[in-house]
Motif scaffolding. Structure first.
Motif, PDB file in Angstrom:
ATOM      1  N   CYS A 195     139.590 -50.021  93.187  1.00 17.38           N
ATOM      2  CA  CYS A 195     139.512 -48.710  92.530  1.00 17.38           C
ATOM      3  C   CYS A 195     140.913 -48.150  92.300  1.00 17.38           C
ATOM      4  CB  CYS A 195     138.688 -47.737  93.371  1.00 17.38           C
ATOM      5  SG  CYS A 195     136.895 -48.026  93.300  1.00 17.38           S
ATOM      6  N   ILE A 196     141.799 -48.341  93.285  1.00 20.27           N
ATOM      7  CA  ILE A 196     143.189 -47.916  93.117  1.00 20.27           C
ATOM      8  C   ILE A 196     143.832 -48.691  91.971  1.00 20.27           C
ATOM      9  CG2 ILE A 196     145.460 -47.822  94.220  1.00 20.27           C
ATOM     10  CD1 ILE A 196     144.006 -47.496  96.907  1.00 20.27           C
ATOM     11  N   ALA A 197     143.535 -49.997  91.904  1.00 21.79           N
ATOM     12  CA  ALA A 197     144.080 -50.814  90.814  1.00 21.79           C
ATOM     13  C   ALA A 197     143.567 -50.338  89.458  1.00 21.79           C
ATOM     14  CB  ALA A 197     143.714 -52.282  91.035  1.00 21.79           C
ATOM     15  N   MET A 198     142.290 -49.968  89.403  1.00 19.65           N
ATOM     16  CA  MET A 198     141.733 -49.452  88.147  1.00 19.65           C
ATOM     17  C   MET A 198     142.456 -48.192  87.702  1.00 19.65           C
ATOM     18  SD  MET A 198     137.642 -49.755  88.809  1.00 19.65           S
ATOM     19  CE  MET A 198     136.933 -51.178  89.659  1.00 19.65           C
ATOM     20  N   LEU A 199     142.721 -47.288  88.651  1.00 19.20           N
ATOM     21  CA  LEU A 199     143.411 -46.039  88.316  1.00 19.20           C
ATOM     22  C   LEU A 199     144.839 -46.312  87.861  1.00 19.20           C
ATOM     23  CD1 LEU A 199     143.260 -42.977  88.216  1.00 19.20           C
ATOM     24  CD2 LEU A 199     144.047 -42.916  90.585  1.00 19.20           C
ATOM     25  N   LEU A 200     145.514 -47.224  88.549  1.00 24.65           N
ATOM     26  CA  LEU A 200     146.865 -47.591  88.140  1.00 24.65           C
ATOM     27  C   LEU A 200     146.880 -48.162  86.724  1.00 24.65           C
ATOM     28  CD1 LEU A 200     148.074 -49.233  91.470  1.00 24.65           C
ATOM     29  CD2 LEU A 200     149.228 -47.337  90.320  1.00 24.65           C
ATOM     30  N   GLY A 201     145.899 -49.014  86.426  1.00 25.34           N
ATOM     31  CA  GLY A 201     145.824 -49.582  85.088  1.00 25.34           C
ATOM     32  C   GLY A 201     145.480 -48.551  84.040  1.00 25.34           C
ATOM     33  N   ARG A 202     144.552 -47.671  84.357  1.00 22.01           N
ATOM     34  CA  ARG A 202     144.109 -46.665  83.386  1.00 22.01           C
ATOM     35  C   ARG A 202     145.219 -45.682  83.046  1.00 22.01           C
ATOM     36  NH1 ARG A 202     143.175 -44.231  79.758  1.00 22.01           N
ATOM     37  NH2 ARG A 202     141.309 -43.185  79.025  1.00 22.01           N
ATOM     38  N   LEU A 203     146.028 -45.308  84.046  1.00 27.29           N
ATOM     39  CA  LEU A 203     147.106 -44.341  83.832  1.00 27.29           C
ATOM     40  C   LEU A 203     148.457 -45.012  83.677  1.00 27.29           C
ATOM     41  CD1 LEU A 203     146.046 -41.551  86.358  1.00 27.29           C
ATOM     42  CD2 LEU A 203     145.546 -41.742  83.919  1.00 27.29           C
ATOM     43  N   GLU A 204     148.442 -46.323  83.505  1.00 25.55           N
ATOM     44  CA  GLU A 204     149.649 -47.103  83.245  1.00 25.55           C
ATOM     45  C   GLU A 204     150.718 -46.909  84.326  1.00 25.55           C
ATOM     46  OE1 GLU A 204     150.891 -46.996  79.150  1.00 25.55           O
ATOM     47  OE2 GLU A 204     149.181 -48.275  78.708  1.00 25.55           O
ATOM     48  N   ILE A 205     150.306 -46.985  85.544  1.00 24.44           N
ATOM     49  CA  ILE A 205     151.135 -47.120  86.752  1.00 24.44           C
ATOM     50  C   ILE A 205     152.026 -45.913  87.047  1.00 24.44           C
ATOM     51  CG2 ILE A 205     152.978 -48.452  87.833  1.00 24.44           C
ATOM     52  CD1 ILE A 205     151.766 -50.963  86.757  1.00 24.44           C
ATOM     53  N   PHE A 206     152.948 -45.581  86.157  1.00 22.84           N
ATOM     54  CA  PHE A 206     153.945 -44.572  86.472  1.00 22.84           C
ATOM     55  C   PHE A 206     153.350 -43.182  86.662  1.00 22.84           C
ATOM     56  CE2 PHE A 206     157.113 -47.572  84.499  1.00 22.84           C
ATOM     57  CZ  PHE A 206     157.798 -47.805  85.678  1.00 22.84           C
ATOM     58  N   THR A 207     152.282 -42.863  85.933  1.00 24.43           N
ATOM     59  CA  THR A 207     151.655 -41.555  86.076  1.00 24.43           C
ATOM     60  C   THR A 207     151.179 -41.321  87.500  1.00 24.43           C
ATOM     61  OG1 THR A 207     150.941 -41.636  83.774  1.00 24.43           O
ATOM     62  CG2 THR A 207     149.846 -40.037  85.189  1.00 24.43           C
ATOM     63  N   LEU A 208     150.749 -42.394  88.159  1.00 27.16           N
ATOM     64  CA  LEU A 208     150.313 -42.285  89.547  1.00 27.16           C
ATOM     65  C   LEU A 208     151.485 -42.446  90.514  1.00 27.16           C
ATOM     66  CD1 LEU A 208     148.103 -42.059  91.697  1.00 27.16           C
ATOM     67  CD2 LEU A 208     147.670 -44.502  91.423  1.00 27.16           C
ATOM     68  N   LEU A 209     152.347 -43.418  90.271  1.00 23.57           N
ATOM     69  CA  LEU A 209     153.446 -43.691  91.199  1.00 23.57           C
ATOM     70  C   LEU A 209     154.432 -42.535  91.283  1.00 23.57           C
ATOM     71  CD1 LEU A 209     154.348 -47.459  90.649  1.00 23.57           C
ATOM     72  CD2 LEU A 209     152.841 -46.430  92.350  1.00 23.57           C
ATOM     73  N   VAL A 210     154.577 -41.770  90.210  1.00 19.33           N
ATOM     74  CA  VAL A 210     155.537 -40.670  90.221  1.00 19.33           C
ATOM     75  C   VAL A 210     155.179 -39.631  91.287  1.00 19.33           C
ATOM     76  CG1 VAL A 210     154.349 -39.227  88.514  1.00 19.33           C
ATOM     77  CG2 VAL A 210     156.839 -39.105  88.719  1.00 19.33           C
ATOM     78  N   LEU A 211     153.901 -39.544  91.642  1.00 21.58           N
ATOM     79  CA  LEU A 211     153.484 -38.580  92.660  1.00 21.58           C
ATOM     80  C   LEU A 211     153.974 -38.971  94.048  1.00 21.58           C
ATOM     81  CD1 LEU A 211     149.805 -37.781  91.605  1.00 21.58           C
ATOM     82  CD2 LEU A 211     151.929 -36.729  90.840  1.00 21.58           C
ATOM     83  N   PHE A 212     154.332 -40.222  94.240  1.00 21.65           N
ATOM     84  CA  PHE A 212     154.814 -40.687  95.537  1.00 21.65           C
ATOM     85  C   PHE A 212     156.338 -40.620  95.648  1.00 21.65           C
ATOM     86  CE2 PHE A 212     150.678 -42.639  94.932  1.00 21.65           C
ATOM     87  CZ  PHE A 212     150.069 -42.414  96.160  1.00 21.65           C
ATOM     88  N   SER A 213     156.991 -40.096  94.622  1.00 17.10           N
ATOM     89  CA  SER A 213     158.441 -39.955  94.646  1.00 17.10           C
ATOM     90  C   SER A 213     158.821 -38.633  95.312  1.00 17.10           C
ATOM     91  CB  SER A 213     159.011 -39.996  93.235  1.00 17.10           C
ATOM     92  OG  SER A 213     160.374 -39.639  93.235  1.00 17.10           O
ATOM     93  N   PRO A 214     159.723 -38.660  96.303  1.00 17.51           N
ATOM     94  CA  PRO A 214     160.162 -37.408  96.943  1.00 17.51           C
ATOM     95  C   PRO A 214     160.789 -36.438  95.925  1.00 17.51           C
ATOM     96  CG  PRO A 214     160.854 -39.299  98.245  1.00 17.51           C
ATOM     97  CD  PRO A 214     160.327 -39.839  96.945  1.00 17.51           C
ATOM     98  N   HIS A 215     161.458 -36.975  94.898  1.00 18.78           N
ATOM     99  CA  HIS A 215     162.094 -36.128  93.897  1.00 18.78           C
ATOM    100  C   HIS A 215     161.073 -35.297  93.123  1.00 18.78           C
ATOM    101  CE1 HIS A 215     166.014 -38.030  94.490  1.00 18.78           C
ATOM    102  NE2 HIS A 215     165.409 -39.205  94.475  1.00 18.78           N
ATOM    103  N   PHE A 216     159.855 -35.839  92.992  1.00 18.93           N
ATOM    104  CA  PHE A 216     158.830 -35.135  92.218  1.00 18.93           C
ATOM    105  C   PHE A 216     158.463 -33.801  92.863  1.00 18.93           C
ATOM    106  CE2 PHE A 216     154.395 -34.129  91.257  1.00 18.93           C
ATOM    107  CZ  PHE A 216     154.381 -34.229  89.875  1.00 18.93           C
ATOM    108  N   TRP A 217     158.474 -33.751  94.188  1.00 20.41           N
ATOM    109  CA  TRP A 217     157.995 -32.574  94.913  1.00 20.41           C
ATOM    110  C   TRP A 217     159.117 -31.598  95.255  1.00 20.41           C
ATOM    111  CZ3 TRP A 217     152.975 -32.172  94.619  1.00 20.41           C
ATOM    112  CH2 TRP A 217     152.211 -33.325  94.474  1.00 20.41           C
ATOM    113  N   ARG A 218     160.360 -31.952  94.908  1.00 21.54           N
ATOM    114  CA  ARG A 218     161.455 -31.029  95.157  1.00 21.54           C
ATOM    115  C   ARG A 218     161.515 -29.975  94.071  1.00 21.54           C
ATOM    116  NH1 ARG A 218     165.980 -35.666  96.529  1.00 21.54           N
ATOM    117  NH2 ARG A 218     165.074 -36.352  98.524  1.00 21.54           N
ATOM    118  N   SER A 219     161.740 -28.754  94.466  1.00 19.59           N
ATOM    119  CA  SER A 219     161.796 -27.660  93.496  1.00 19.59           C
ATOM    120  C   SER A 219     163.126 -27.693  92.742  1.00 19.59           C
ATOM    121  CB  SER A 219     161.665 -26.326  94.207  1.00 19.59           C
ATOM    122  OG  SER A 219     162.660 -26.164  95.181  1.00 19.59           O
TER     123      SER A 219
END
Length: 482
Positions: free
Chosen positions: A458-482
């Protein structure tokens, strides 16, 4: 991050999504299959959940930013999968565990087409319709539908559009306004669906099967109302209708828009990506058909028939079947699974890496060979007559490297659950490329694999559907910094 705005949008989208369960109630009443309560309860639970989320923040005003778009897109696909699984889980004889219910729902919405349901021919008509409808909605993307509505509510939608639209270049709009763009996409999508349903009906399908299969064909999903998939009908006419609409549906929807606006099909012939896709398709058809003839699996006529259909089905990541390609000789099963890595065109409902990225990777590889021969030479990469900037090439290489890395990690995760290599290898490819059918134990369905493996897929399906970066960007510490 605008957390209140995120909750507000999710609540609104859930309430809109709840309406999608009502058509199945009507189908249940029409066929008197007795499971209408599953859809009514699913509608009420989803509607109430959306209302409770929206009510406390309904007066909050704010403009969505790019970060909010990423969060909302990922969260909503997860929430949508949860909501969509409710009727499937409540319907008798559909799935046994909630894991299976969620897997079926998520597979439908991501247009993967991997199923855990066995005995489709005996399922209630309303449940079969619901599965197909989920694929149809997921095909274009529920987020793209939402951006046609959100601007009217005072909420910007361009950020959502950018995170949902597949392809390496995400800022191209068909019309100046995003609302009109979303509407144009849906008009095209609906028109293709209606034309496909009529063609299936004329070719010999019943009205119910014609509508159901038009949903999954245009969505490039591959769900069927029969266990034997398209092989159930054993009709060359129906298979050729499927082939035509699969090929049409993997084109960039911008091409459909321009062709409709100009009343000309010239744009299809002029588009470099679509031409590249057609060439790749012909290569796979010729090699598959020739191998089937040489190995004498089928007579020449049947070899051509099955070679065309299976090549188109797997290259476009639809996943329909008319034959058991997993049992074909020599390299063919692996060859056809590899086809799904290419996938369709950017801006279509197909999965995979996309034809435009594959083409750019090949051009970049050839450029590196030229540079070895002429170190001081300047060799621009062009798509058609337009040069492609180095930033795009870097993005394509970054996407490709992450794609392969993610593929390897998920493969090891499945092997750790005790699945054999062939099953694991093909299952990851089928999920990440939003294909559906695989090899080994997942050649026909996914019911017998471990529950842990289903959640990983299911995680693989989501990664494929959103083309990986849309999901992976949420795991970047820089994304959550103000």
């Amino acid at each position: 991050m605008h957390y209140r705005m995120t909750i507000k949008v999710l609540g609104l989208l859930l309430m809109v999504f709840s309406l999608s369960m009502l058509p199945s109630v009507l189908v249940s009443f029409y066929y008197q299959d007795g499971i209408h309560n599953a859809f009514i309860l699913g509608f009420l639970l989803t509607l109430v959940a959306g209302f409770i989320s929206w009510m406390p923040v309904r007066h909050y005003q704010g403009e969505l930013r790019t970060r909010d778009g990423f969060v909302i897109t990922v969260l909503f696909w997860v929430v949508l999968g949860l909501a969509g699984s409710i009727p499937i889980h409540l319907a008798p004889a559909a799935t046994v565990t909630y894991t299976d219910s969620f897997f079926e729902s998520f597979s439908a919405l991501t247009t993967t087409g991997a199923t855990v349901v066995v005995g489709l021919d005996s399922l209630p008509k309303s449940l079969l319709f619901y599965r197909q409808q989920l694929q149809w909605m997921g095909g274009m993307g529920i987020i793209v539908l939402a951006v046609a509505v959100l601007p009217m509510l005072g909420i910007g939608g361009m950020q959502l559009y950018r995170t949902e639209t597949p392809g390496p270049v995400k800022d191209t709009k068909l019309t100046p306004r995003i609302t009109e763009t979303a509407k144009a996409l849906w008009y095209i999508y609906a028109a293709l669906t209606i034309a496909c349903a009529l063609a299936y009906w004329i070719a010999g399908m019943s009205p119910f099967d014609a509508i159901a299969h038009s949903f999954s064909t245009v969505a490039i999903g591959g769900f069927s109302t029969h266990d034997a998939s398209m092989g159930y009908f054993d009709s060359v006419a129906i298979e050729m209708v499927a082939v035509v609409f699969m090929i049409l549906s993997v084109a960039n929807f911008g091409l459909h828009f321009v062709a409709w606006r100009n009343r000309s099909i010239k744009q299809y012939l002029l588009d470099p990506e679509y031409r590249f896709f057609i060439v790749i398709l012909l290569v796979f058809v010729v090699m598959t058909t020739a191998t089937l003839m040489v190995t004498r699996v089928y007579a020449p006529g049947e070899a051509l028939r099955y070679g065309i259909f299976e090549s188109v089905s797997l290259l476009t990541t639809t996943g329909y079947g008319t034959a058991d390609f997993a049992s074909w000789p020599l390299y063919l099963p692996f060859f056809l699974i590899l086809a799904s890595f290419i996938g369709g065109c950017a801006g279509s409902t197909a999965g995979g890496i996309k034809a435009i990225r594959t083409m750019l990777l090949l051009k970049q590889g050839l450029r590196e060979i030229k540079r070895l021969i002429h170190p001081a030479g300047v060799f621009p990469i062009k798509v058609g007559k337009r040069p492609v900037g180095d930033r795009v090439i870097e993005a394509v290489w970054g996407f490709f490297s992450m794609y392969i890395m993610i593929y390897g990690l998920i493969l090891f995760a499945l092997l750790a659950t005790g699945m054999d290599f062939v099953t694991s290898w093909s299952a990851v490819a089928a999920a990440l490329n939003n294909l559906g059918p695989g090899l080994g134990d997942v050649a026909s369905h996914y019911a017998n694999i471990p529950d842990v493996a289903k959640w990983v897929l299911c995680i693989a399906m989501l990664l494929g559907r959103l083309e990986i970066f849309t999901l992976l960007v949420l795991f970047s510490p820089h994304f959550w910094r103000s």
